[in-house]
Design an enzyme around this catalytic site. Structure first.
Site, mmCIF file in Angstrom:
data_model
loop_
_atom_site.group_PDB
_atom_site.id
_atom_site.type_symbol
_atom_site.label_atom_id
_atom_site.label_comp_id
_atom_site.label_asym_id
_atom_site.label_seq_id
_atom_site.Cartn_x
_atom_site.Cartn_y
_atom_site.Cartn_z
ATOM 1 N N ASP A 101 49.309 46.643 38.436
ATOM 2 C CA ASP A 101 48.679 45.021 37.778
ATOM 3 C C ASP A 101 48.704 44.471 39.225
ATOM 4 O O ASP A 101 48.912 44.430 39.818
ATOM 5 C CB ASP A 101 49.733 44.501 36.571
ATOM 6 C CG ASP A 101 48.923 43.265 35.621
ATOM 7 O OD1 ASP A 101 48.469 43.514 34.829
ATOM 8 O OD2 ASP A 101 48.833 42.603 36.469
ATOM 9 N N CYS A 143 46.377 47.353 34.621
ATOM 10 C CA CYS A 143 46.766 46.410 33.740
ATOM 11 C C CYS A 143 47.303 46.131 32.948
ATOM 12 O O CYS A 143 47.016 45.229 31.824
ATOM 13 C CB CYS A 143 44.698 46.146 33.203
ATOM 14 S SG CYS A 143 43.085 45.601 34.302
ATOM 15 N N ALA A 149 51.091 45.155 32.716
ATOM 16 C CA ALA A 149 51.820 43.843 32.709
ATOM 17 C C ALA A 149 50.827 43.273 30.999
ATOM 18 O O ALA A 149 50.010 43.325 30.974
ATOM 19 C CB ALA A 149 51.363 42.982 33.375
ATOM 20 N N CYS A 160 41.145 43.864 24.200
ATOM 21 C CA CYS A 160 41.593 42.985 22.519
ATOM 22 C C CYS A 160 40.165 41.915 22.531
ATOM 23 O O CYS A 160 40.766 41.100 22.366
ATOM 24 C CB CYS A 160 42.567 42.179 22.572
ATOM 25 S SG CYS A 160 43.175 41.079 24.685
#
Length: 458
Positions: free
Chosen positions: A290, A269, A271, A385
């Site tokens: 990605d 993942c 990018a 995140c």
């Protein structure tokens, strides 16, 4: 004598054409459109602001007007709950549905009047003009004028006693943070989201020198935080690929793989490529994977500017199989992104609890899948995140339980994260909060909310 016809007549005073030509009007109109698209149609703001594929009205604006749109929409989203509370105090009754862009027009105007250095008269005048040009909003043009003029006269009384940090955070998010971090920290997180994120850079080498050159400071594990903002492309070192934009917290997970020189490392993942660049610059042979070909093209462009060699693969990780196992894997899994609200103020308004539930299922599947992609003794770093424990601590603990006998946890220690001991949990995970200090000394507050866990395949 016959009078020659005027083929380019000047618009009459007060006409739609004249109002549309007013300086700043087009930007305010686009801002209201974008605000509605984000809040009601749940369209990510980054997509709307894309200068190639984004909102058509935004794409044709001049650069200074595009900057104004970004500022207005960002401010309106960051203070959305507060503005809604102000409107409740200003209105005798809720505005009916099917009134065009009235609410968006009011939010755009109030954002300027309360939180931006825009004269009240300009914000009011342009909002009234906008209402007059919208067929469904036109009957409420007088209401827009009256409400905004009253706000200009009675700002202190109307805004008094409001609690911005709580108002600007959806209830479900605030409750989640209270349950996880406690009342005081939850409020500190909400307060941190009221300020725009700093601009952090990851540099190829000598962060202290680049901090001096760019009038910044070093934070985290060597990120350069700029004290002034401006066009990134105009900064020294951009053209010759000496650094890339990456939040100080986002730069930490790749560090947990340790010395990677000569290792085969998968960045999953990947990018837009901040972690890819870190690994490649550290000497790893990186395979960046990605699901989005378009995002990978952006990654490839970034790597070209940086002069870094990386192999890219467009693939769905749930179907992809590597040709050979990797020495290490970095899985930056799809997540709710609730840790990035400072730089993505649309997140609270486009995400819902069911998004988190759906994403935790994807994260679980990806974690289980990549175990077999790593050589015995190799490391897996999982990160998100997100501020939600279901996407962080709970996900990591469940993975360890499911893969018992195949993987073990490798604890994070403060020395690996720039001595920032407050980022390391009792369970040996990395947990950054938006209200955390980004440096071991001083008061350089603020970083993305991030979680990272490190595992070793047995």
């Amino acid at each position: 004598m016959t009078k020659r016809p005027n083929n380019n007549p000047k618009p009459e005073a007060g006409t739609a054409a004249e109002r549309f030509d007013k300086p700043g009007f087009a930007a305010r109109k686009v801002a209201a459109d974008l605000l509605g698209n984000v809040v009601f149609k749940k369209r990510p703001l980054d997509g709307e602001l894309d200068t190639v594929s984004g909102h058509s009205g935004f794409r044709v604006l001049a650069a200074n007007d595009r900057a104004l749109v970004r500022a207005i929409v960002g401010t309106a989203l960051r203070h959305r709950g507060e503005i809604a509370a102000v409107l409740e105090r200003l209105l005798d009754r809720p505005i009916p549905e099917k009134t065009g862009r009235i609410l968006d027009i009011l939010h755009v105007a109030i954002a300027q009047m309360l939180f931006m250095e825009v004269p009240d008269r300009a914000a009011v005048s342009l909002a009234v003009d906008h209402a007059g040009l919208d067929r469904r909003a036109r009957p409420y043009k007088g209401l827009v004028n009256g409400v905004l003029r009253r706000l200009g006269r009675e700002k202190e009384e109307i805004t008094g006693g409001l609690e911005p940090d709580l108002l600007n955070t959806p209830d479900w998010l605030l409750e989640s943070w209270r349950e996880t971090f406690g009342e005081d920290t939850a409020r500190m997180i909400a307060k941190a989201h009221q300020s725009e994120a700093a601009l952090d850079l990851s540099v190829k080498a000598d962060p202290e020198d680049w901090a001096r050159r760019l009038d910044g400071e070093t934070v985290g594990t060597g990120s350069v935080r700029l004290t002034k903002k401006g066009a990134v492309e105009a900064l020294e070192g951009f053209e010759d690929g000496q650094w890339w934009v990456q939040d100080a917290a986002a730069a930490l997970p790749a560090r947990l793989l340790g010395e990677v020189t000569g290792l085969e490392v998968a960045d999953l993942c990947a990018a837009p490529g901040g972690k890819t660049a870190q690994l490649a610059a550290a000497g790893a042979n990186v395979t960046a994977i990605d699901i989005s070909s378009a995002r990978l093209k952006r990654l490839e462009g970034n790597m070209a500017r940086l002069g870094l060699n990386v192999r890219t693969v467009a693939a769905d990780l749930r179907k992809f199989e590597p040709d050979a196992p990797f020495d290490a894997v970095l899985l930056d899994a799809p997540c709710s992104a609730t840790g990035t609200i400072r730089r993505h103020p649309d997140v609270p308004w486009i995400k819902q609890p069911y998004d988190v539930e759906k994403l935790t299922e994807i994260q679980r599947d990806l974690l289980d899948r990549v175990v077999g992609w790593v050589k015995p003794g190799g490391l897996i770093v999982y990160c998100t995140c997100s501020l939600e424990t279901s996407e962080g601590e709970a996900q990591a603990a469940a993975f360890l339980e499911r893969q018992k006998g195949r993987v073990t946890r490798v604890d994070v220690v403060p020395d690996e994260v720039g001595g920032l001991a407050h980022l390391v949990t009792n369970d040996g995970y990395l947990r950054c909060l938006p209200c955390h200090n980004a440096a071991a000394t001083g008061e350089s507050k603020g970083m993305d909310g991030f979680f990272a866990a490190r595992f070793k395949r047995l």
